[in-house]
Design an enzyme around this catalytic site. Sequence first.
Site: not given
Ligand code: GAL
Length: 847
Positions: A430, A507
């Site tokens: 991100e 993710e």
């Molecule tokens: C994402 C991020 C992670 C964590 C996650 C929580 O956007 O890449 O590190 O913060 O959200 O939902």
Amino acid sequence: MNSIRLLIVTTLISLSLPLQIYSQRNVLSLNNWEFSIDKAKWEKVSIPHDWAISGPFDKKWDLQVVAIEQNGEKNATEKSGRSGALPWIGKGYYRTTVNIPPNQTDGVCYQLEFDGAMSEPSVSVNGQHAGAWAYGYNAFRLDITELVKIGENTIEVALNNREESSRWYPGAGLYRPVTLVKTPKAHIDPWATSVRTKELRQGVDNHGETEQQAVIAYETQLIKPQGAQWKGYAFVVEILDNKGMFYTGNHFDVPEDGKIDTELTMSKPLLWSPETPNLYKIRSRLMKDNKVVDETITNLGVRTISVSKDGGFMLNGKTRKIQGVCLHHDLGPLGAAVNKAALIRQIKLMKEMGCDAIRTSHNMPSTMQMDLCDSLGMMVMAESFDMWIYPKCKNGYARFFKDWAEKDITNLILNHRNHPSIVMWSIGNEIPEQWDKNVGVEWAKKLQDLCHKLDPTRPVTQGMDRVDNALKSGFAEVMDVVGLNYRTHKYDKAYKETTKGFILGSETASTVSSRGVYKLPYKATNHGVYSDGQCSSYDNEWCSWSNLPDVDFENMDDLPWTIGQFVWTGIDYLGEPTPYDEYWPSRSSYFGICDLAGLPKDRYYLYRSVWKKDAHTLHIAPHWSWGKEMMGKNVPVQVYTDFDEAELFINGKSQGRRTKNHTANANAGQESTNPNAKGAAAPNLDRYRLRWMDVKYEPGEVKVVAYDKDGKVAMEEVVKTAGKPEKLKMDVWTAGKQLKADGNDLAYITISMTDADGNLCPNANDQLVFNVEGEGTFKCVCNGDATSLESFTEPTMRLFNGMLVLTVQSSGKAGKIKVTASTVPAETKNKKEKAAPITGTTTLITK
Ligand code: GAL
């Protein structure tokens, strides 16, 4: 005091010739150090060591008043447990001594190797500066040949952790191994050695029969003292099988430039995969006058990987969708200090769920973890950065990026490229520069090109969350693998607007839950917060930017061009207590499929029911031990199973059959709206779950009977209302059959409160005390409650929903360890006498 061993002189067989090994290579683990935070008071510690994990927990540590931009926040508010509420900030100092015997400085090199040091390590040897690194997560090496002397040598490391430098708990100290490597001046450099499977092919054996063959490409750049010649040196590279037997090999005179570039053909190799983690060893030998002057061993896993429009992600020529999880580096109550048994437990736990890959979010993994992923069979996406130039937190890696990014990527790849488990590199998570068609795109290209140069075999990705921006700027198009974080409603757009022909869910999910907590009435929501600081284990709560697992399953099943996913996260971690970022006390995540103690939440069985193909799953949620006030009230029952159909019974009364609705679209109801918007419609949950929404509670038993495709009873599962708490059940887990008496091995003891019949008492929250006697010590304890402020390293803790996990460490001596857990009975109001404690005992044997 650490001391270098004397010259090794052994005789081994190589290429059938008796050889003398005169190798002066010696790898010394520097385990014993002294630690201080003020250079005044020093304490003896063994490393890996995390100076902050004992706490105390306090909201004042790293209290951040910030707006978390990536969560869509506009206004700064107080975030108390964001980096774990543990005292990791500040300076820390380590020192140790190494004795170098006479004759051990001539003709040799000394190199200090750090697998990571948190953070900004600065190293001196005998009072002279030896070198420094910036990033706490990376491995680095320092040549200290010129600084060492015969006799006692002092090595000192100064570390500095700044506030607001992390979005999660980073740990503090020498949390990964430190080694001193002695080599002859002319030597093999493992970081300059690359071993890869170039090709799997059908070949012909000596008898003219077709057979599978692997072509292994081997390259190394040998190191020599300045001005010296390679004349007279020879080089032997051999592949050994898992019994150490010679498989195949090559030998050469070392060319003038010291560069070895060769190929070895293996006949009928056993391939590496998560299901068959077959490993070979590559033995490299530098020879002079028929004597071995240096020798190194490298793991070899024979496997190919590719990504393409037609095949998606392929391992050994077969398409598979990655069933992965993201993991932060902490090991719960052990903190960041790496430990082999703890890592084995994590990997096995994930594999048992059907998971086949780990994303080391958002930083470089430890070598220990990669070795274990090789040997246990777990694919890895090895990541590097959580930010580039634009800071995500005030003092984060952005301070270093421009000067250090290329050095950091270089070390990541040189250190890890020979691990067969690693199937992909990630250059970022991100990264805010996604929108930037100049700087962002330029850096993405530069870092990806560097990865390709150092390792031409693995695709490169990064997790992108600003999908529209990344598509518009060309940032997404640069990457070998377009990785999207969440934003499942943008998958199709990203697929169509990039040329790669596939999308990775780099993710996914970020569903939140607390083990054993069920919020009623049942409500699927993306903004659930409650006064107790817990989330519902009905697995129906997500965040405004994320989604429920059902949506990701559907994307993997229905969209042929998705190549897999990495769920956020496999196990809870310290810090980032979303959705309770502003709530105190709360200091660890709710995202985990398992809790911080490594105990599976219900969600574990949801993933297992979809992912695990070689075993059946049948799991009931919630527990069936509700209070009188719930009599006759609605308590929905959810079943996670790989079977399509099941019938539910409450005290023998059928509640009807349910069948999975395969045509159901989990995204239905979300199509017109952004599913990530606050208050978005709940997805349809009946495709991957069987749900009985109108069940009325009555104590007794809830039973589910699953039917196979022919309608026959295939499996049954029962959950009973628990009686009075009477026993403490102790379930022991060790990495091997027995605990090793090596002073490092750990036994994980899951302690559950049960009634007389062994039913879990899911509401028990008794305070327990622990006693460990014999050849082991109490190491730590964790109950998985994100709101607990009890120290992990004191031998007492409250049960959380009936359970906790106690960790015991072996001593260096074989023998017995007796472990006792007892309740601390509360004083009753009327009588001053206490009830008798409930006690559980187990005995471990260490060898
Ligand atoms: C994402 C991020 C992670 C964590 C996650 C929580 O956007 O890449 O590190 O913060 O959200 O939902």
